[in-house]
Design a protein around this motif. Structure first.
Motif, PDB file in Angstrom:
ATOM      1  N   ASN A  33      15.593 102.534  16.354  1.00 14.71           N
ATOM      2  CA  ASN A  33      14.921 101.208  16.213  1.00 14.71           C
ATOM      3  C   ASN A  33      15.821 100.081  16.581  1.00 14.71           C
ATOM      4  O   ASN A  33      17.151 100.337  16.789  1.00 14.71           O
TER       5      ASN A  33
ATOM      6  N   GLU B 136       8.354  94.939  20.838  1.00  8.26           N
ATOM      7  CA  GLU B 136       9.677  94.507  20.573  1.00  8.26           C
ATOM      8  C   GLU B 136      10.090  93.407  21.748  1.00  8.26           C
ATOM      9  O   GLU B 136      10.436  92.179  21.544  1.00  8.26           O
TER      10      GLU B 136
ATOM     11  N   ILE C  93      15.251 107.207  15.253  1.00  4.10           N
ATOM     12  CA  ILE C  93      13.993 107.684  15.045  1.00  4.10           C
ATOM     13  C   ILE C  93      13.899 109.070  14.962  1.00  4.10           C
ATOM     14  O   ILE C  93      14.347 109.691  15.856  1.00  4.10           O
TER      15      ILE C  93
ATOM     16  N   ASP D 100       5.634 100.739  21.264  1.00  3.70           N
ATOM     17  CA  ASP D 100       6.726 100.088  20.218  1.00  3.70           C
ATOM     18  C   ASP D 100       7.878  99.243  20.986  1.00  3.70           C
ATOM     19  O   ASP D 100       8.027  98.212  20.678  1.00  3.70           O
TER      20      ASP D 100
END
Length: 165
Positions: A104, A58, A110, A54
């Motif tokens: 996040n 990003e 999270i 993730d």
């Protein structure tokens, strides 16, 4: 001659059967416990991998160089540190970033990550040998993301980002 069963023999058999069943049940429970532990560890490694991926996504979405400041320093530039990653606008802004619990990009937590830590290191590396770091801009940045949790699970991903589109 009459065969009369002896009462003591039935008790010995019952005790022996109980011992055998106890050993079998203990072995089955040990196997089930081992399997559950393995499954938990595998699930935690999978989650750590997803948390790393993730952040990789990003960072890869960000520009190679800061679109506002012409800087030769790795890390957030003036005005880009607000406690979240929401103002990061290039990949080296993540250098030195560490967080626990995990968030996040907009700063929202999270769920279920209070025992997790995520950190990032960004270095310039040479184009001919990306394992050799440089103190000056080379056109290649090595980005290392580490995710760990309190149970000892650790996942590290290293990737390169170049200034070529």
């Amino acid at each position: 001659m009459s065969l009369v069963p002896r009462p003591g023999f039935a008790i010995v058999e019952a005790v022996l059967a109980t011992v055998i069943m106890s050993v079998a049940v203990a072995a089955a429970l040990a196997t089930a416990c081992s399997t559950a532990t393995y499954q938990l560890h595998a699930a935690q490694r999978a989650r750590a991998g997803a948390l790393v991926d993730d952040l990789v996504s990003e960072i890869m979405y960000q520009a190679y160089q800061d679109p506002v400041y012409a800087t030769t320093v790795l890390g957030p530039d003036t005005g880009e540190s607000n406690g979240t990653r929401s103002l990061f606008n290039d990949c080296d802004d993540y250098n030195g970033w560490s967080e626990s619990p995990l968030h996040n990009k907009d700063g929202t937590v999270i769920a279920n990550t209070s025992s997790w830590t995520r950190s990032v290191v960004v270095n310039w590396v040479t184009m001919t040998n990306p394992t050799v770091t440089s103190t000056t801009e080379t056109g290649v940045k090595q980005i290392v993301i580490t995710v760990t949790n309190g149970a000892g699970v650790k996942v590290i991903r290293t990737f390169l980002r170049t200034n070529h589109s």
